[in-house]
Motif scaffolding. Structure first.
Motif, PDB file in Angstrom:
ATOM      1  N   MET A  51       0.828  -1.212   0.000  1.00  0.00           N
ATOM      2  CA  MET A  51       0.000   0.000   0.000  1.00  0.00           C
ATOM      3  C   MET A  51       0.862   1.263   0.000  1.00  0.00           C
ATOM      4  N   THR A  52       1.932   1.253   0.792  1.00  0.00           N
ATOM      5  CA  THR A  52       2.821   2.416   0.835  1.00  0.00           C
ATOM      6  C   THR A  52       3.494   2.631  -0.510  1.00  0.00           C
ATOM      7  N   ALA A  53       4.007   1.568  -1.097  1.00  0.00           N
ATOM      8  CA  ALA A  53       4.677   1.692  -2.396  1.00  0.00           C
ATOM      9  C   ALA A  53       3.727   2.230  -3.454  1.00  0.00           C
ATOM     10  N   ALA A  54       2.498   1.710  -3.482  1.00  0.00           N
ATOM     11  CA  ALA A  54       1.521   2.181  -4.473  1.00  0.00           C
ATOM     12  C   ALA A  54       1.165   3.641  -4.238  1.00  0.00           C
ATOM     13  N   HIS A  55       0.978   4.025  -2.977  1.00  0.00           N
ATOM     14  CA  HIS A  55       0.622   5.421  -2.659  1.00  0.00           C
ATOM     15  C   HIS A  55       1.747   6.385  -3.046  1.00  0.00           C
ATOM     16  N   GLU A  57       4.153   5.921  -5.237  1.00  0.00           N
ATOM     17  CA  GLU A  57       4.305   5.972  -6.694  1.00  0.00           C
ATOM     18  C   GLU A  57       3.218   6.829  -7.332  1.00  0.00           C
ATOM     19  N   ARG A  58       1.970   6.688  -6.853  1.00  0.00           N
ATOM     20  CA  ARG A  58       0.874   7.525  -7.373  1.00  0.00           C
ATOM     21  C   ARG A  58       1.130   8.997  -7.076  1.00  0.00           C
ATOM     22  N   SER A  59       1.611   9.290  -5.852  1.00  0.00           N
ATOM     23  CA  SER A  59       1.875  10.682  -5.477  1.00  0.00           C
ATOM     24  C   SER A  59       2.966  11.297  -6.350  1.00  0.00           C
ATOM     25  N   LEU A  60       4.028  10.534  -6.596  1.00  0.00           N
ATOM     26  CA  LEU A  60       5.113  11.055  -7.432  1.00  0.00           C
ATOM     27  C   LEU A  60       4.665  11.236  -8.875  1.00  0.00           C
ATOM     28  N   GLU A  61       3.830  10.316  -9.360  1.00  0.00           N
ATOM     29  CA  GLU A  61       3.300  10.466 -10.724  1.00  0.00           C
ATOM     30  C   GLU A  61       2.388  11.688 -10.826  1.00  0.00           C
ATOM     31  N   ALA A  62       1.540  11.896  -9.801  1.00  0.00           N
ATOM     32  CA  ALA A  62       0.657  13.062  -9.802  1.00  0.00           C
ATOM     33  C   ALA A  62       1.462  14.354  -9.739  1.00  0.00           C
ATOM     34  N   GLY A 135      12.225  21.911  -8.411  1.00  0.00           N
ATOM     35  CA  GLY A 135      13.264  20.931  -8.699  1.00  0.00           C
ATOM     36  C   GLY A 135      12.817  19.929  -9.745  1.00  0.00           C
ATOM     37  N   THR A 136      13.775  19.294 -10.369  1.00  0.00           N
ATOM     38  CA  THR A 136      13.468  18.282 -11.375  1.00  0.00           C
ATOM     39  C   THR A 136      12.769  17.098 -10.710  1.00  0.00           C
ATOM     40  N   PRO A 137      11.585  16.732 -11.196  1.00  0.00           N
ATOM     41  CA  PRO A 137      10.885  15.592 -10.579  1.00  0.00           C
ATOM     42  C   PRO A 137      11.605  14.288 -10.903  1.00  0.00           C
ATOM     43  N   PRO A 138      11.427  13.275 -10.065  1.00  0.00           N
ATOM     44  CA  PRO A 138      12.080  11.990 -10.348  1.00  0.00           C
ATOM     45  C   PRO A 138      11.512  11.347 -11.605  1.00  0.00           C
ATOM     46  N   SER A 139      12.364  10.642 -12.305  1.00  0.00           N
ATOM     47  CA  SER A 139      11.901   9.908 -13.485  1.00  0.00           C
ATOM     48  C   SER A 139      11.034   8.737 -13.035  1.00  0.00           C
ATOM     49  N   ALA A 140      10.442   8.059 -14.013  1.00  0.00           N
ATOM     50  CA  ALA A 140       9.581   6.918 -13.670  1.00  0.00           C
ATOM     51  C   ALA A 140      10.377   5.842 -12.937  1.00  0.00           C
ATOM     52  N   ALA A 141      11.613   5.595 -13.397  1.00  0.00           N
ATOM     53  CA  ALA A 141      12.445   4.579 -12.734  1.00  0.00           C
ATOM     54  C   ALA A 141      12.831   5.027 -11.324  1.00  0.00           C
ATOM     55  N   GLU A 142      13.181   6.303 -11.167  1.00  0.00           N
ATOM     56  CA  GLU A 142      13.529   6.821  -9.840  1.00  0.00           C
ATOM     57  C   GLU A 142      12.320   6.782  -8.911  1.00  0.00           C
ATOM     58  N   ALA A 143      11.154   7.125  -9.431  1.00  0.00           N
ATOM     59  CA  ALA A 143       9.926   7.088  -8.621  1.00  0.00           C
ATOM     60  C   ALA A 143       9.628   5.670  -8.175  1.00  0.00           C
ATOM     61  N   ARG A 144       9.827   4.703  -9.075  1.00  0.00           N
ATOM     62  CA  ARG A 144       9.593   3.303  -8.718  1.00  0.00           C
ATOM     63  C   ARG A 144      10.572   2.848  -7.645  1.00  0.00           C
ATOM     64  N   PHE A 145      11.833   3.264  -7.790  1.00  0.00           N
ATOM     65  CA  PHE A 145      12.848   2.882  -6.802  1.00  0.00           C
ATOM     66  C   PHE A 145      12.516   3.481  -5.435  1.00  0.00           C
ATOM     67  N   GLN A 146      12.143   4.765  -5.408  1.00  0.00           N
ATOM     68  CA  GLN A 146      11.795   5.418  -4.147  1.00  0.00           C
ATOM     69  C   GLN A 146      10.580   4.754  -3.508  1.00  0.00           C
ATOM     70  N   ASP A 148       9.503   1.699  -3.966  1.00  0.00           N
ATOM     71  CA  ASP A 148       9.862   0.354  -3.507  1.00  0.00           C
ATOM     72  C   ASP A 148      10.637   0.409  -2.189  1.00  0.00           C
ATOM     73  N   CYS A 149      11.568   1.357  -2.078  1.00  0.00           N
ATOM     74  CA  CYS A 149      12.341   1.491  -0.835  1.00  0.00           C
ATOM     75  C   CYS A 149      11.445   1.859   0.339  1.00  0.00           C
ATOM     76  N   LEU A 150      10.553   2.827   0.132  1.00  0.00           N
ATOM     77  CA  LEU A 150       9.643   3.227   1.208  1.00  0.00           C
ATOM     78  C   LEU A 150       8.669   2.105   1.550  1.00  0.00           C
ATOM     79  N   GLY A 151       8.202   1.383   0.529  1.00  0.00           N
ATOM     80  CA  GLY A 151       7.312   0.256   0.780  1.00  0.00           C
ATOM     81  C   GLY A 151       7.993  -0.832   1.582  1.00  0.00           C
TER      82      GLY A 151
END
Length: 198
Positions: A51-55, A57-62, A135-146, A148-151
């Motif tokens: 749930m944390t990882a999905a939240h 990732e959605r927040s970073l995409e938004a 600031g430059t937002p994280p890329s899709a790969a960086e967002a996924r990594f972040q 996953d780490c938080l999850g």
């Protein structure tokens, strides 16, 4: 020669589940609590982590969807990086840039650019809905990594909390069992001593 027999770890772990005369009702309760705590910890860890990882990732995409990349022009020569900056940064330096916001106004601000860039070089900067630099937002790969780490961190924390709570319950049961033994010994101890002395 004295020989010792090793107890298998698996048998030692599950002795509370086997039938024997020394097993008390409290042992069965403790075994169920330990088993339940492990299953609950696993479920809580997986659920909280996913749930944390999905939240995240959605927040970073938004957040990325809200930001707008615009072309900006350097208004000053960018400095060369120092030795410290070369090894401890993302290989960019700060310089003043000028860009046109969505409302048509010309704005200036500091942005991270490549070292040794010169006046007039074009760079891409990110702006928010109001046209301000961000600031430059994280890329899709960086967002996924972040995410996953938080999850993983959240899942591990949830797993640990449930196991610690289960352990605390077992400690409380153990204290209660020791108190019952002490009470029983106070009742039987004097009789046993009389038999030994008699």
């Amino acid at each position: 020669m004295v020989t010792t027999r090793r107890t298998r770890t698996g048998k030692a772990l599950f002795w509370r589940w086997r039938r024997n005369q020394l097993r008390r009702p409290g042992d069965r309760v403790e075994a169920r609590i330990v088993l339940g705590a492990w299953f609950l910890a696993l479920a809580a860890g997986l659920l909280a982590g996913s749930m944390t990882a999905a939240h995240v990732e959605r927040s970073l995409e938004a957040r990325r969807a809200e930001l707008v990349p615009v072309r900006a022009v350097l208004t000053e020569n960018a400095p060369r990086p120092t030795v410290v900056a070369r090894f401890h940064s993302d290989h960019t330096v700060w310089a003043t840039v000028r860009w046109t916001a969505a409302d048509g106004t010309t704005r200036t601000g500091s942005a991270q650019v490549a070292p040794a860039s010169v006046v007039g070089d074009r760079v891409t900067v990110w702006t928010d809905a109001d046209g301000g630099l961000v600031g430059t937002p994280p890329s899709a790969a960086e967002a996924r990594f972040q995410s996953d780490c938080l999850g993983a961190s959240t899942g591990l924390a949830a797993w640990s909390v449930v196991l610690v709570c289960g352990r605390l319950v077992c400690v409380r049961l153990e204290r209660r069992r020791l108190a019952e033994w002490a009470t029983e010994w106070e009742r039987i101890g004097p009789q046993w001593r009389k038999r030994m002395n008699g």
